[in-house]
Design a protein around this motif. Structure first.
Motif, PDB file in Angstrom:
ATOM      1  N   GLU A 169      -8.581 -22.812 -61.758  1.00  0.00           N
ATOM      2  CA  GLU A 169      -8.747 -23.124 -60.338  1.00  0.00           C
ATOM      3  C   GLU A 169     -10.239 -23.313 -60.049  1.00  0.00           C
ATOM      4  O   GLU A 169     -11.016 -22.354 -60.094  1.00  0.00           O
ATOM      5  CB  GLU A 169      -8.179 -21.989 -59.483  1.00  0.00           C
ATOM      6  N   PRO A 170     -10.661 -24.543 -59.754  1.00  0.00           N
ATOM      7  CA  PRO A 170     -12.096 -24.820 -59.574  1.00  0.00           C
ATOM      8  C   PRO A 170     -12.773 -23.973 -58.501  1.00  0.00           C
ATOM      9  O   PRO A 170     -13.945 -23.615 -58.648  1.00  0.00           O
ATOM     10  CB  PRO A 170     -12.122 -26.305 -59.195  1.00  0.00           C
ATOM     11  N   LEU A 171     -12.053 -23.648 -57.435  1.00  0.00           N
ATOM     12  CA  LEU A 171     -12.693 -22.909 -56.345  1.00  0.00           C
ATOM     13  C   LEU A 171     -12.897 -21.436 -56.674  1.00  0.00           C
ATOM     14  O   LEU A 171     -13.568 -20.723 -55.918  1.00  0.00           O
ATOM     15  CB  LEU A 171     -11.883 -23.059 -55.056  1.00  0.00           C
ATOM     16  N   ILE A 204      -7.290 -22.471 -51.453  1.00  0.00           N
ATOM     17  CA  ILE A 204      -7.963 -21.227 -51.068  1.00  0.00           C
ATOM     18  C   ILE A 204      -8.770 -21.561 -49.822  1.00  0.00           C
ATOM     19  O   ILE A 204      -9.842 -22.172 -49.891  1.00  0.00           O
ATOM     20  CB  ILE A 204      -8.853 -20.698 -52.207  1.00  0.00           C
ATOM     21  N   ALA A 205      -8.225 -21.191 -48.677  1.00  0.00           N
ATOM     22  CA  ALA A 205      -8.709 -21.709 -47.399  1.00  0.00           C
ATOM     23  C   ALA A 205     -10.197 -21.452 -47.172  1.00  0.00           C
ATOM     24  O   ALA A 205     -10.939 -22.350 -46.768  1.00  0.00           O
ATOM     25  CB  ALA A 205      -7.883 -21.118 -46.259  1.00  0.00           C
ATOM     26  N   LYS A 206     -10.653 -20.236 -47.429  1.00  0.00           N
ATOM     27  CA  LYS A 206     -12.055 -19.926 -47.130  1.00  0.00           C
ATOM     28  C   LYS A 206     -13.010 -20.733 -48.003  1.00  0.00           C
ATOM     29  O   LYS A 206     -14.113 -21.090 -47.571  1.00  0.00           O
ATOM     30  CB  LYS A 206     -12.322 -18.430 -47.283  1.00  0.00           C
ATOM     31  N   SER A 234       7.543 -19.292 -53.316  1.00  0.00           N
ATOM     32  CA  SER A 234       8.377 -18.989 -54.483  1.00  0.00           C
ATOM     33  C   SER A 234       7.830 -19.588 -55.774  1.00  0.00           C
ATOM     34  O   SER A 234       8.145 -19.100 -56.865  1.00  0.00           O
ATOM     35  CB  SER A 234       9.808 -19.476 -54.256  1.00  0.00           C
ATOM     36  N   ILE A 235       7.013 -20.635 -55.673  1.00  0.00           N
ATOM     37  CA  ILE A 235       6.472 -21.258 -56.891  1.00  0.00           C
ATOM     38  C   ILE A 235       4.957 -21.105 -57.012  1.00  0.00           C
ATOM     39  O   ILE A 235       4.405 -21.286 -58.104  1.00  0.00           O
ATOM     40  CB  ILE A 235       6.840 -22.758 -56.974  1.00  0.00           C
ATOM     41  N   MET A 236       4.298 -20.749 -55.900  1.00  0.00           N
ATOM     42  CA  MET A 236       2.840 -20.624 -55.901  1.00  0.00           C
ATOM     43  C   MET A 236       2.458 -19.358 -55.131  1.00  0.00           C
ATOM     44  O   MET A 236       2.291 -19.388 -53.909  1.00  0.00           O
ATOM     45  CB  MET A 236       2.192 -21.864 -55.272  1.00  0.00           C
ATOM     46  N   PRO A 237       2.313 -18.231 -55.820  1.00  0.00           N
ATOM     47  CA  PRO A 237       2.039 -16.955 -55.145  1.00  0.00           C
ATOM     48  C   PRO A 237       0.807 -16.969 -54.245  1.00  0.00           C
ATOM     49  O   PRO A 237       0.751 -16.216 -53.269  1.00  0.00           O
ATOM     50  CB  PRO A 237       1.850 -15.984 -56.318  1.00  0.00           C
ATOM     51  N   ILE A 238      -0.165 -17.841 -54.533  1.00  0.00           N
ATOM     52  CA  ILE A 238      -1.377 -17.913 -53.717  1.00  0.00           C
ATOM     53  C   ILE A 238      -1.047 -18.252 -52.270  1.00  0.00           C
ATOM     54  O   ILE A 238      -1.799 -17.911 -51.351  1.00  0.00           O
ATOM     55  CB  ILE A 238      -2.355 -18.967 -54.306  1.00  0.00           C
ATOM     56  N   ILE A 251      -8.275 -27.596 -44.279  1.00  0.00           N
ATOM     57  CA  ILE A 251      -8.431 -28.978 -44.734  1.00  0.00           C
ATOM     58  C   ILE A 251      -8.848 -29.883 -43.573  1.00  0.00           C
ATOM     59  O   ILE A 251      -9.674 -30.789 -43.734  1.00  0.00           O
ATOM     60  CB  ILE A 251      -7.134 -29.476 -45.397  1.00  0.00           C
ATOM     61  N   ASP A 252      -8.298 -29.629 -42.407  1.00  0.00           N
ATOM     62  CA  ASP A 252      -8.703 -30.386 -41.220  1.00  0.00           C
ATOM     63  C   ASP A 252     -10.192 -30.169 -40.944  1.00  0.00           C
ATOM     64  O   ASP A 252     -10.935 -31.113 -40.641  1.00  0.00           O
ATOM     65  CB  ASP A 252      -7.864 -29.946 -40.019  1.00  0.00           C
ATOM     66  N   TYR A 253     -10.639 -28.925 -41.077  1.00  0.00           N
ATOM     67  CA  TYR A 253     -12.060 -28.596 -40.910  1.00  0.00           C
ATOM     68  C   TYR A 253     -12.897 -29.368 -41.933  1.00  0.00           C
ATOM     69  O   TYR A 253     -13.950 -29.942 -41.595  1.00  0.00           O
ATOM     70  CB  TYR A 253     -12.237 -27.092 -41.078  1.00  0.00           C
ATOM     71  N   PHE A 254     -12.419 -29.387 -43.184  1.00  0.00           N
ATOM     72  CA  PHE A 254     -13.113 -30.122 -44.245  1.00  0.00           C
ATOM     73  C   PHE A 254     -13.215 -31.601 -43.893  1.00  0.00           C
ATOM     74  O   PHE A 254     -14.286 -32.214 -44.009  1.00  0.00           O
ATOM     75  CB  PHE A 254     -12.365 -29.942 -45.568  1.00  0.00           C
ATOM     76  N   TYR A 255     -12.109 -32.174 -43.447  1.00  0.00           N
ATOM     77  CA  TYR A 255     -12.111 -33.605 -43.146  1.00  0.00           C
ATOM     78  C   TYR A 255     -13.021 -33.923 -41.959  1.00  0.00           C
ATOM     79  O   TYR A 255     -13.787 -34.900 -41.994  1.00  0.00           O
ATOM     80  CB  TYR A 255     -10.696 -34.107 -42.857  1.00  0.00           C
TER      81      TYR A 255
END
Length: 304
Positions: A169-171, A204-206, A234-238, A251-255
């Protein structure tokens, strides 16, 4: 008595390297020459640095190493993709993938950022491995250099795109990934356009907000794979700590701050996320900002 390991010269900042060389009686301009060899030309040996004196090359070899990654195994698939397993200096392994589309003159490398992964996505082979360590910036950089050489040899064309979509995970290795992108995109490095670089994250929102605050120039992809929280949990615990509402806000903030391209990666799993209702939910997630959806066919992995 155990032998003291030499420092990889590529882990030194230009300022630290300059101070060391000046202390040893070398001219300051030597630092620029060395960095050109390391980052513009991808030198893997001090002997390659032919515009340095033999004395300086010997001195560098005695003090430092260049821990370049080495191709260990190359696998060619029927669809044209080329997967390379690279051996790291400590004998750990990572993978990079060259995805060629010659008709469109598009040649993409998918690079890894970690050895293993700690996020345990149910459909991902790497997610079933424990995270051993983060890759340093030079190890990420090397993947681009070596796969570019592979691309030139096989197709007579350089890489056109770089995606951080391999192992890890790059982040979660933010500093090293940012440094690698700096080296890849800088005029003092490979001089690749950041608009041709995409970082893919499970979400990873932050850290997505940090990307925005750092005003990055590259594109962002979200590994989505389900358009409602129950299925994604169920498929991505994060997703339990970064649900879709929180993620879309980030993501909206990023955009809004960067105007960089956004995409969703969506693997289809039969009878899980491929219904009309799933499609309707996905459409809803595409309305807040411009986004491209990449629909990906699932390739079953033995044991998963």
């Amino acid at each position: 008595m155990s032998k003291i390991a030499k420092t990889d010269i590529r882990t030194l900042s230009p300022q630290v390297l300059e101070a060391l060389l000046v202390e040893q009686g070398e001219q300051r301009f030597r630092v620029k020459q060395i960095n050109e060899w390391l980052w513009k030309k991808g030198a893997r040996s001090f002997e390659d640095m032919t515009n340095l004196s033999k004395k300086l090359r010997t001195s560098l070899r005695e003090q430092f190493v260049i821990n370049s990654i080495v191709a260990d195994k190359v696998q060619h698939s029927l669809d044209g993709t080329i997967k390379t397993r690279f051996r790291l200096y400590d004998d750990l392994m990572i993978e990079s993938v060259l995805i060629p589309v010659p008709a469109d003159r598009r040649f993409t490398v998918c690079v890894s950022s970690q050895v293993g992964c700690s996020l345990s996505c149910k459909f991902c082979a790497t997610g079933q491995m424990k995270r051993v360590r983060n890759l340093d910036a030079a190890e990420i950089f090397d993947q681009v250099v070596l796969v570019n050489e592979q691309c030139l040899e096989k197709f007579g064309h350089p890489l056109s795109n770089i995606v951080f979509m391999g192992m890890g995970e790059p982040l979660l290795t933010y500093k090293n990934v940012m440094r690698s992108i700096e080296l890849i995109s800088s005029p003092e490095g490979l001089n690749r356009s950041p608009r041709r670089i995409t970082l893919s994250t499970v979400g990873i929102a932050k850290m997505i907000r940090k990307l925005a605050d750092d005003e990055v120039k590259f594109n962002l992809a979200l590994s989505l794979h389900a358009a409602d929280d129950e299925k994604r949990n169920s498929i991505m615990p994060i997703n339990e700590q970064n649900n879709l509402t929180v993620l879309l806000d980030a993501i909206d903030y990023f955009y809004q701050k960067t105007k960089n391209k956004i995409s969703y990666e969506y693997i289809t799993f039969q009878d899980f996320n491929d219904s009309i209702a799933d499609a309707a939910n996905l459409v809803k997630l595409c309305k807040r900002f411009p986004v491209k959806v990449n629909i990906i066919e699932y390739n079953p992995i033995e044991g998963l």
